[in-house]
Design an enzyme around this catalytic site. Structure first.
Site, PDB file in Angstrom:
ATOM      1  N   ASP A 218       0.827  -1.214   0.000  1.00  0.00           N
ATOM      2  CA  ASP A 218       0.000   0.000   0.000  1.00  0.00           C
ATOM      3  C   ASP A 218       0.863   1.267   0.000  1.00  0.00           C
ATOM      4  O   ASP A 218       1.983   1.261   0.509  1.00  0.00           O
ATOM      5  CB  ASP A 218      -0.901  -0.020   1.249  1.00  0.00           C
ATOM      6  CG  ASP A 218      -2.051   0.963   1.142  1.00  0.00           C
ATOM      7  OD1 ASP A 218      -2.272   1.528   0.052  1.00  0.00           O
ATOM      8  OD2 ASP A 218      -2.735   1.174   2.165  1.00  0.00           O
TER       9      ASP A 218
ATOM     10  N   ASN B 215       1.444   3.436  -2.849  1.00  0.00           N
ATOM     11  CA  ASN B 215       2.062   3.890  -4.106  1.00  0.00           C
ATOM     12  C   ASN B 215       1.585   5.287  -4.481  1.00  0.00           C
ATOM     13  O   ASN B 215       2.361   6.136  -4.915  1.00  0.00           O
ATOM     14  CB  ASN B 215       1.713   2.946  -5.262  1.00  0.00           C
ATOM     15  CG  ASN B 215       2.285   1.560  -5.082  1.00  0.00           C
ATOM     16  OD1 ASN B 215       3.176   1.365  -4.254  1.00  0.00           O
ATOM     17  ND2 ASN B 215       1.786   0.607  -5.849  1.00  0.00           N
ATOM     18  N   GLY B 216       0.275   5.505  -4.338  1.00  0.00           N
ATOM     19  CA  GLY B 216      -0.304   6.795  -4.722  1.00  0.00           C
ATOM     20  C   GLY B 216       0.228   7.915  -3.849  1.00  0.00           C
ATOM     21  O   GLY B 216       0.601   8.991  -4.341  1.00  0.00           O
TER      22      GLY B 216
ATOM     23  N   ARG C 237       0.125   9.128 -10.139  1.00  0.00           N
ATOM     24  CA  ARG C 237      -0.027   7.891  -9.363  1.00  0.00           C
ATOM     25  C   ARG C 237       0.627   6.699 -10.072  1.00  0.00           C
ATOM     26  O   ARG C 237       1.196   5.815  -9.443  1.00  0.00           O
ATOM     27  CB  ARG C 237      -1.511   7.599  -9.124  1.00  0.00           C
ATOM     28  CG  ARG C 237      -2.203   8.591  -8.200  1.00  0.00           C
ATOM     29  CD  ARG C 237      -3.681   8.257  -8.056  1.00  0.00           C
ATOM     30  NE  ARG C 237      -3.869   6.928  -7.506  1.00  0.00           N
ATOM     31  CZ  ARG C 237      -3.805   6.623  -6.206  1.00  0.00           C
ATOM     32  NH1 ARG C 237      -3.571   7.567  -5.322  1.00  0.00           N
ATOM     33  NH2 ARG C 237      -3.997   5.387  -5.800  1.00  0.00           N
TER      34      ARG C 237
ATOM     35  N   GLU D 246     -11.862  -4.740  -5.481  1.00  0.00           N
ATOM     36  CA  GLU D 246     -12.404  -3.395  -5.273  1.00  0.00           C
ATOM     37  C   GLU D 246     -11.645  -2.329  -6.065  1.00  0.00           C
ATOM     38  O   GLU D 246     -12.108  -1.189  -6.184  1.00  0.00           O
ATOM     39  CB  GLU D 246     -12.386  -3.044  -3.780  1.00  0.00           C
ATOM     40  CG  GLU D 246     -13.433  -3.783  -2.951  1.00  0.00           C
ATOM     41  CD  GLU D 246     -13.152  -5.278  -2.791  1.00  0.00           C
ATOM     42  OE1 GLU D 246     -11.961  -5.664  -2.694  1.00  0.00           O
ATOM     43  OE2 GLU D 246     -14.116  -6.087  -2.795  1.00  0.00           O
ATOM     44  N   ASN D 247     -10.463  -2.681  -6.601  1.00  0.00           N
ATOM     45  CA  ASN D 247      -9.687  -1.687  -7.358  1.00  0.00           C
ATOM     46  C   ASN D 247     -10.368  -1.276  -8.661  1.00  0.00           C
ATOM     47  O   ASN D 247      -9.987  -0.282  -9.289  1.00  0.00           O
ATOM     48  CB  ASN D 247      -8.265  -2.205  -7.667  1.00  0.00           C
ATOM     49  CG  ASN D 247      -7.335  -2.190  -6.464  1.00  0.00           C
ATOM     50  OD1 ASN D 247      -6.389  -2.969  -6.384  1.00  0.00           O
ATOM     51  ND2 ASN D 247      -7.591  -1.306  -5.500  1.00  0.00           N
TER      52      ASN D 247
ATOM     53  N   ARG E 251     -11.418   2.368  -9.266  1.00  0.00           N
ATOM     54  CA  ARG E 251     -10.449   3.454  -9.528  1.00  0.00           C
ATOM     55  C   ARG E 251     -10.641   4.010 -10.942  1.00  0.00           C
ATOM     56  O   ARG E 251     -11.261   3.361 -11.787  1.00  0.00           O
ATOM     57  CB  ARG E 251      -9.033   2.916  -9.377  1.00  0.00           C
ATOM     58  CG  ARG E 251      -8.767   2.507  -7.946  1.00  0.00           C
ATOM     59  CD  ARG E 251      -7.318   2.295  -7.673  1.00  0.00           C
ATOM     60  NE  ARG E 251      -7.166   2.019  -6.258  1.00  0.00           N
ATOM     61  CZ  ARG E 251      -6.065   2.172  -5.574  1.00  0.00           C
ATOM     62  NH1 ARG E 251      -4.966   2.596  -6.171  1.00  0.00           N
ATOM     63  NH2 ARG E 251      -6.015   1.901  -4.292  1.00  0.00           N
TER      64      ARG E 251
ATOM     65  N   ARG F  11       1.566  -4.977   5.999  1.00  0.00           N
ATOM     66  CA  ARG F  11       0.921  -3.929   5.215  1.00  0.00           C
ATOM     67  C   ARG F  11       1.772  -2.668   5.332  1.00  0.00           C
ATOM     68  O   ARG F  11       2.118  -2.256   6.445  1.00  0.00           O
ATOM     69  CB  ARG F  11      -0.503  -3.639   5.700  1.00  0.00           C
ATOM     70  CG  ARG F  11      -1.178  -2.576   4.811  1.00  0.00           C
ATOM     71  CD  ARG F  11      -2.642  -2.401   5.113  1.00  0.00           C
ATOM     72  NE  ARG F  11      -3.249  -1.520   4.110  1.00  0.00           N
ATOM     73  CZ  ARG F  11      -4.489  -1.628   3.647  1.00  0.00           C
ATOM     74  NH1 ARG F  11      -5.277  -2.574   4.103  1.00  0.00           N
ATOM     75  NH2 ARG F  11      -4.946  -0.793   2.729  1.00  0.00           N
TER      76      ARG F  11
ATOM     77  N   GLU G 262       0.259 -13.409  12.038  1.00  0.00           N
ATOM     78  CA  GLU G 262       0.766 -12.241  12.759  1.00  0.00           C
ATOM     79  C   GLU G 262       0.760 -11.059  11.788  1.00  0.00           C
ATOM     80  O   GLU G 262       1.036 -11.236  10.597  1.00  0.00           O
ATOM     81  CB  GLU G 262       2.204 -12.491  13.244  1.00  0.00           C
ATOM     82  CG  GLU G 262       2.320 -13.592  14.272  1.00  0.00           C
ATOM     83  CD  GLU G 262       1.643 -13.244  15.592  1.00  0.00           C
ATOM     84  OE1 GLU G 262       1.607 -12.052  15.950  1.00  0.00           O
ATOM     85  OE2 GLU G 262       1.137 -14.173  16.257  1.00  0.00           O
TER      86      GLU G 262
HETATM   87  C1  FPP Z   1      -1.744   0.318  -3.322  1.00  0.00           C
HETATM   88  O1  FPP Z   1      -1.290   1.617  -3.465  1.00  0.00           O
HETATM   89  C2  FPP Z   1      -1.250  -0.535  -4.368  1.00  0.00           C
HETATM   90  C3  FPP Z   1      -2.031  -1.092  -5.345  1.00  0.00           C
HETATM   91  C4  FPP Z   1      -3.463  -0.833  -5.498  1.00  0.00           C
HETATM   92  C5  FPP Z   1      -1.489  -1.983  -6.327  1.00  0.00           C
HETATM   93  C6  FPP Z   1      -0.168  -2.595  -6.002  1.00  0.00           C
HETATM   94  C7  FPP Z   1       0.504  -2.778  -7.262  1.00  0.00           C
HETATM   95  C8  FPP Z   1       1.828  -2.737  -7.480  1.00  0.00           C
HETATM   96  C9  FPP Z   1       2.887  -2.622  -6.464  1.00  0.00           C
HETATM   97  C10 FPP Z   1       2.299  -2.793  -8.867  1.00  0.00           C
HETATM   98  C11 FPP Z   1       1.631  -3.828  -9.671  1.00  0.00           C
HETATM   99  C12 FPP Z   1       2.094  -5.206  -9.343  1.00  0.00           C
HETATM  100  C13 FPP Z   1       2.188  -6.131 -10.279  1.00  0.00           C
HETATM  101  C14 FPP Z   1       2.589  -7.536  -9.997  1.00  0.00           C
HETATM  102  C15 FPP Z   1       1.887  -5.764 -11.639  1.00  0.00           C
HETATM  103  P1  FPP Z   1      -2.393   2.748  -3.561  1.00  0.00           P
HETATM  104  O2  FPP Z   1      -2.515   3.114  -4.997  1.00  0.00           O
HETATM  105  O3  FPP Z   1      -3.654   2.287  -2.926  1.00  0.00           O
HETATM  106  O4  FPP Z   1      -1.707   3.884  -2.750  1.00  0.00           O
HETATM  107  P2  FPP Z   1      -2.470   5.023  -1.935  1.00  0.00           P
HETATM  108  O5  FPP Z   1      -3.278   4.343  -0.853  1.00  0.00           O
HETATM  109  O6  FPP Z   1      -1.325   5.825  -1.397  1.00  0.00           O
HETATM  110  O7  FPP Z   1      -3.307   5.771  -2.914  1.00  0.00           O
END
Ligand code: FPP
Length: 253
Positions: free
Chosen positions: A27, A29-30, A40, A74-75, A78, A195, A214
């Protein structure tokens, strides 16, 4: 210390108490991207780089199963461009990294709903599983289009169909049987769930399988997570006492 001893140490698992199965909610990345004024998608791209390092690091630490939550049921809510970015990254990850994963002895398993996914994605997921089926060094479980409630509902539906067809007596349905109908059948339950980004929830990830896991919540955003952060989480896990509902401490695997 001799060179031989140093080399032996480098190869040995870093901890006696290494979890057999680590599952990660990648979690943040954004937020990582937003903090740098980047789109993002750039956060997700850097997330894949972190993922590469962590897969390698997990193998070096002697972790047998690594599950990653890469796209949740749920993604889909987006923006369509972001969904396109995430699917593009999965395509590229499999096309670019599959050969190396295979060479490194990694078996790929994919969990989640494949129905409704674009056919080229399904073909890539199948190819990754087929090519690496017999590898034994480590299993990388990719949770893609995955949601725990949906997984349990699919299992229940298959069992209900067997009962409706007269192929099964309802009294034979118990937790052990239901488990074999889950996508994760044959994969041991996660010992440790990590996480990143500081959020502290499961978000429909491995809810059945997490019964005795755990949890370690890490304040780093996923693109900043690396092998050292994984080792710190494993160290914290090693300090936990697992009782599985009993009184005495037990080992998970
Ligand atoms: C959460 O960050 C991450 C995701 C929804 C996707 C995770 C995906 C990757 C690390 C890359 C893709 C992986 C593969 C195998 C192709 P978020 O976008 O929810 O971050 P935020 O909560 O800060 O907005």
């Amino acid at each position: 210390m001799s060179t031989t001893e140093t080399a032996a140490l480098a190869q040995a698992p870093a901890h006696a108490d290494v979890p057999r199965h680590v599952a990660i909610i990648m979690d943040g990345n954004g937020r990582w991207a937003a903090a740098r004024g980047l789109p993002r998608g750039e956060g997700h791209r850097r997330g894949v780089e972190a993922l590469r390092k962590v897969v390698r690091g997990a193998g070096e630490l002697g972790i047998a199963y690594l599950t990653i939550f890469s796209f949740s049921s749920e993604n889909w809510s987006r923006p369509v461009e972001e969904i396109g970015d995430l699917f593009g990254l999965l395509r590229r990850f499999i096309r670019n990294d599959l050969a190396e994963l295979h060479r490194d002895g990694v078996r790929v398993r994919v969990v989640g709903e494949r129905e409704g996914l674009e056919s080229d994605i399904v073909a890539l997921l199948n190819e990754a599983e087929d090519l690496t089926r017999d590898n034994t060094r480590m299993t990388l479980v990719v949770a893609f289009n995955y949601g725990s409630r949906q997984e349990i509902a699919r299992a229940a539906q298959r069992l209900a169909q067997e009962v409706a067809d007269g192929r099964r007596d309802a009294s034979t349905i118990n937790a052990d049987l239901l488990e074999t109908y889950l996508d994760t059948s044959g994969i041991p339950d996660p010992d440790l769930i990590i996480r990143t980004s500081g959020e502290q929830r499961l978000s429909n990830f491995l809810m059945w399988q997490a019964a005795y896991s755990e949890f370690v919540f890490v304040p780093l955003h996923w693109p900043d997570f690396d092998k050292a952060a994984l080792e710190r989480a494993v160290d914290e896990y090693a300090r936990r006492e697992r009782r599985f509902g009993g009184l005495a401490a037990k080992t998970g695997s």
